[in-house]
Design a protein around this motif. Sequence first.
Motif, PDB file in Angstrom:
ATOM      1  N   ASP A 242      -8.749   6.168   2.969  1.00 61.48           N
ATOM      2  CA  ASP A 242      -7.745   5.451   2.176  1.00 61.48           C
ATOM      3  C   ASP A 242      -8.183   5.350   0.721  1.00 61.48           C
ATOM      4  OD1 ASP A 242      -5.413   3.601   1.790  1.00 61.48           O
ATOM      5  OD2 ASP A 242      -7.029   2.172   1.387  1.00 61.48           O
TER       6      ASP A 242
ATOM      7  N   CYS B 230       0.822  -1.211   0.000  1.00 59.59           N
ATOM      8  CA  CYS B 230       0.000   0.000   0.000  1.00 59.59           C
ATOM      9  C   CYS B 230       0.858   1.264   0.000  1.00 59.59           C
ATOM     10  CB  CYS B 230      -0.928   0.006   1.211  1.00 59.59           C
ATOM     11  SG  CYS B 230      -2.196  -1.277   1.165  1.00 59.59           S
TER      12      CYS B 230
ATOM     13  N   TYR C 158     -11.343   5.542   8.348  1.00 63.12           N
ATOM     14  CA  TYR C 158      -9.997   5.373   7.790  1.00 63.12           C
ATOM     15  C   TYR C 158     -10.049   4.668   6.437  1.00 63.12           C
ATOM     16  CZ  TYR C 158      -5.227   3.685   7.189  1.00 63.12           C
ATOM     17  OH  TYR C 158      -3.984   3.408   6.670  1.00 63.12           O
TER      18      TYR C 158
ATOM     19  N   LYS D 270       0.893   6.965   6.496  1.00 68.00           N
ATOM     20  CA  LYS D 270      -0.551   6.803   6.307  1.00 68.00           C
ATOM     21  C   LYS D 270      -0.965   5.340   6.327  1.00 68.00           C
ATOM     22  CE  LYS D 270      -3.791   6.236   2.774  1.00 68.00           C
ATOM     23  NZ  LYS D 270      -3.797   5.426   1.555  1.00 68.00           N
ATOM     24  N   ASN D 271      -0.081   4.424   5.884  1.00 67.59           N
ATOM     25  CA  ASN D 271      -0.447   3.013   5.758  1.00 67.59           C
ATOM     26  C   ASN D 271      -0.035   2.153   6.948  1.00 67.59           C
ATOM     27  OD1 ASN D 271      -1.670   2.511   2.937  1.00 67.59           O
ATOM     28  ND2 ASN D 271       0.078   3.859   2.513  1.00 67.59           N
TER      29      ASN D 271
ATOM     30  N   ASP E 141       0.759   3.919  -3.020  1.00 64.60           N
ATOM     31  CA  ASP E 141       0.370   5.307  -2.772  1.00 64.60           C
ATOM     32  C   ASP E 141       1.473   6.276  -3.186  1.00 64.60           C
ATOM     33  OD1 ASP E 141      -1.876   4.173  -1.769  1.00 64.60           O
ATOM     34  OD2 ASP E 141      -1.619   4.889   0.296  1.00 64.60           O
TER      35      ASP E 141
END
Length: 325
Positions: free
Chosen positions: A181, A91, A177, A141-142, A95
Amino acid sequence: MHAPGNGPAFAIYYSLLAAFGVLANLATIVILSRGRCGLSKCITQYLISMAVTDFLVIIAAVILSRLRVIYFPANFLSTTPGCSVIIVFSCASRDSSVWLTVAFTFDRYLAICCPELKTKYCTEKTAVVVITVVCMMCCLKNIPFYFIYEPMYMIDKVPWYCSIKASNYISIAWRVYDWLDRILTPCLPFVLILLLNVLTVRHILLASRVRRRLRAERNGKNQGDSEMESRRKSIVLLFAISGSFLLLWLTYVVNFLFVQISGSNYSIGSNANDPKFILQECGYMLQLLSSCTNTCIYAGTQTKFRRELKDAFKLFFNLIAKLHK
């Protein structure tokens, strides 16, 4: 996250994708790093960073995730901590690749449409800062993805495979969340790239019309425009990269919107007769294909890159020939 299909067609597709993706992105990184393609240092930094993150997507999302499940379903990476790390890695690299494409598109938008900001923003130093910040933010973020999984089985006190915790399905925080995402990747980048391209095209059309009129009045209608010609290759490169992203991510975005509007769930399993599964898996397959296309774009639009690539092939085959002898 979804369970990738594991039929023969998927095995062949992902094997070819992995082989081509690794070689293509490594070749791109090496060629661009040599600085012989006639591109500015700012553009080169963005293209190298995109190639690196695309390479990591192939490693994490294709080789360590899909091909591992197909060919080696039970190994240490199949433990709950192992597959959780792979999911976060996949991820984060995905991203980073997406948002670096947005950053590159924005950089080219400023360079083409905002000349007063070009000298301040479109520099190698700024590019390095933007790339670093984007990658760090995508990694941070992941991180929560690591904590949402629990073991499917416990064998000799070893947790195996990853299953989303039941509590996350009713957790408001997790649902928020999950929505963020999906919106941050790829819905918002999709809209931003489309908008920036529309604004860039509009500016180019207006500027070209005014410039042709002025040059016709001064020099005659048959005079060439060296400045516009020098910008043409940069514009073609921008539209090819961003256009490829939009086309290859379109199915993924359509599937996301379909799931949200219809209120259905993402398909789990590999029922080849289920239209929802077909749409979902096609979206993932095309999304991962986008990690391999930039090399083809560079070769098709950049003469110097194409020459460097040909020289690399010649050197490789000459080396193989010498080793064979």
